[in-house]
Design a protein around this motif. Structure first.
Motif, PDB file in Angstrom:
ATOM      1  N   GLN A 254       0.826  -1.206   0.000  1.00 50.07           N
ATOM      2  CA  GLN A 254       0.000   0.000   0.000  1.00 50.07           C
ATOM      3  C   GLN A 254       0.864   1.262   0.000  1.00 50.07           C
ATOM      4  OE1 GLN A 254      -0.661  -2.714   2.080  1.00 50.07           O
ATOM      5  NE2 GLN A 254      -2.179  -3.354   0.566  1.00 50.07           N
ATOM      6  N   ASN A 255       1.939   1.227   0.796  1.00 55.14           N
ATOM      7  CA  ASN A 255       2.836   2.379   0.841  1.00 55.14           C
ATOM      8  C   ASN A 255       3.488   2.602  -0.518  1.00 55.14           C
ATOM      9  OD1 ASN A 255       4.013   4.511   2.470  1.00 55.14           O
ATOM     10  ND2 ASN A 255       5.930   3.400   2.330  1.00 55.14           N
ATOM     11  N   GLU A 256       3.908   1.506  -1.142  1.00 54.13           N
ATOM     12  CA  GLU A 256       4.533   1.613  -2.461  1.00 54.13           C
ATOM     13  C   GLU A 256       3.527   2.102  -3.495  1.00 54.13           C
ATOM     14  OE1 GLU A 256       6.825  -1.181  -5.769  1.00 54.13           O
ATOM     15  OE2 GLU A 256       6.665  -1.838  -3.689  1.00 54.13           O
TER      16      GLU A 256
ATOM     17  N   GLN B 127      -6.171   5.786   2.907  1.00 52.27           N
ATOM     18  CA  GLN B 127      -7.383   5.229   2.319  1.00 52.27           C
ATOM     19  C   GLN B 127      -7.144   3.797   1.869  1.00 52.27           C
ATOM     20  OE1 GLN B 127     -10.210   6.610   2.550  1.00 52.27           O
ATOM     21  NE2 GLN B 127     -11.433   5.219   1.301  1.00 52.27           N
ATOM     22  N   MET B 128      -5.973   3.522   1.310  1.00 53.96           N
ATOM     23  CA  MET B 128      -5.633   2.157   0.899  1.00 53.96           C
ATOM     24  C   MET B 128      -5.569   1.226   2.103  1.00 53.96           C
ATOM     25  SD  MET B 128      -2.704   2.759  -2.028  1.00 53.96           S
ATOM     26  CE  MET B 128      -3.101   3.436  -3.635  1.00 53.96           C
ATOM     27  N   VAL B 129      -4.991   1.693   3.201  1.00 52.60           N
ATOM     28  CA  VAL B 129      -4.894   0.886   4.418  1.00 52.60           C
ATOM     29  C   VAL B 129      -6.288   0.542   4.928  1.00 52.60           C
ATOM     30  CG1 VAL B 129      -4.208   0.908   6.861  1.00 52.60           C
ATOM     31  CG2 VAL B 129      -2.621   1.717   5.107  1.00 52.60           C
TER      32      VAL B 129
ATOM     33  N   LYS C 174      -5.869  -6.974   4.704  1.00 55.31           N
ATOM     34  CA  LYS C 174      -4.598  -7.371   5.308  1.00 55.31           C
ATOM     35  C   LYS C 174      -3.997  -6.277   6.171  1.00 55.31           C
ATOM     36  CE  LYS C 174      -0.210  -9.622   4.149  1.00 55.31           C
ATOM     37  NZ  LYS C 174       0.652 -10.140   3.057  1.00 55.31           N
ATOM     38  N   THR C 175      -4.302  -5.014   5.860  1.00 54.85           N
ATOM     39  CA  THR C 175      -3.733  -3.916   6.640  1.00 54.85           C
ATOM     40  C   THR C 175      -4.721  -3.357   7.659  1.00 54.85           C
ATOM     41  OG1 THR C 175      -4.324  -2.382   4.841  1.00 54.85           O
ATOM     42  CG2 THR C 175      -2.055  -3.216   4.900  1.00 54.85           C
ATOM     43  N   GLN C 176      -5.783  -4.091   7.904  1.00 57.74           N
ATOM     44  CA  GLN C 176      -6.716  -3.691   8.939  1.00 57.74           C
ATOM     45  C   GLN C 176      -6.352  -4.303  10.285  1.00 57.74           C
ATOM     46  OE1 GLN C 176     -10.589  -4.640   7.368  1.00 57.74           O
ATOM     47  NE2 GLN C 176     -10.447  -3.112   5.741  1.00 57.74           N
TER      48      GLN C 176
END
Length: 235
Positions: free
Chosen positions: A19-21, A80-82, A87-89
């Motif tokens: 997500q960061n990328e 917003q992606m997180v 998986k990032t929740q």
């Protein structure tokens, strides 16, 4: 002797590297007009603070105020992606249990992250990090920090919880972060594998152990062998 454990956050406690990328790639393309190759991303983005990344993308200097303002545009995309990614929740596998384990043993913990204030505040609220961490001791990018691999993040992170860096164990995932921990003279460095990069991390010859997550038997084995100082206060 282990007196404290210091964590990077992104990719280390939260499996958010994709997500960061993706957020940086989208920001770079739409705002800076650049399409970054994988090698460019690893060299100039991964593990760097926003100011350095922005200066690379726009090929000019940024003031503290500018880096915060422009960086926030990327961070809104990222957060917003997180929120939208299952998986990032939640934190990395085994992280809550491991943090509970450290708390029960009276081992202080802290975070040294290149994330900015708005993201750190988001992490505390979204993941309820106050179960284990004190927000006031967290070392984050305030627009003035020297980027990893400079040792400043880990030196300050140790100082804020009153321990010597040589008495700490650091968990990291990026090359620049691993170098920062090494440059700070920490006691042990444990690398968290991301995107199947175990061989690459091992080849760096910086880490003591490379693990996939906090359920790895090597982690529990290491901490079971540690005799915690009786002078360490309960958190």
């Amino acid at each position: 002797m282990c007196k404290a454990v210091l964590f990077d956050f992104n990719g280390t406690l939260l499996p958010d590297s994709p997500q960061n990328e993706a957020a940086w790639l989208e920001f770079a393309k739409t705002t800076a007009g650049k399409i970054l190759s994988p090698s460019e991303f690893q060299e100039n983005v991964h593990g760097k603070n926003n100011r350095l990344v922005l200066e690379y993308l726009f090929d000019r200097s940024f003031t503290k105020e500018e880096s915060i303002q422009w960086g926030e545009k990327k961070e809104k995309i990222y957060r917003q992606m997180v929120r939208q990614t299952p998986k990032t929740q939640q934190l990395l596998s085994g992280a809550p249990e491991f943090l509970d384990y450290l708390k029960e043993r009276g081992i202080p913990v802290n975070i040294a992250t290149a994330a900015g204030y708005s993201n750190v505040r988001f992490y505390f609220d979204f993941f309820h990090l106050d179960r284990w961490f004190d927000f006031d001791t967290i070392v984050y990018d305030n627009g003035e920090m020297k980027s990893k691999p400079a040792p400043d993040y880990y030196l300050q992170s140790a100082t804020k919880i009153d321990v010597d860096p040589k008495d700490t164990i650091v968990f990291e995932d990026s090359y620049s972060g691993l170098l920062a921990a090494k440059n700070a003279g920490v006691g042990k460095i444990i690398a968290i594998e991301t995107e199947d990069n175990r061989d690459n991390l091992s080849s760096l010859k910086i880490t003591n152990i490379v693990v996939k997550d906090y359920f790895a038997p090597e982690v529990k084995k290491l901490f079971n062998q540690i005799k915690v100082s009786h002078t360490v206060a309960k958190i």
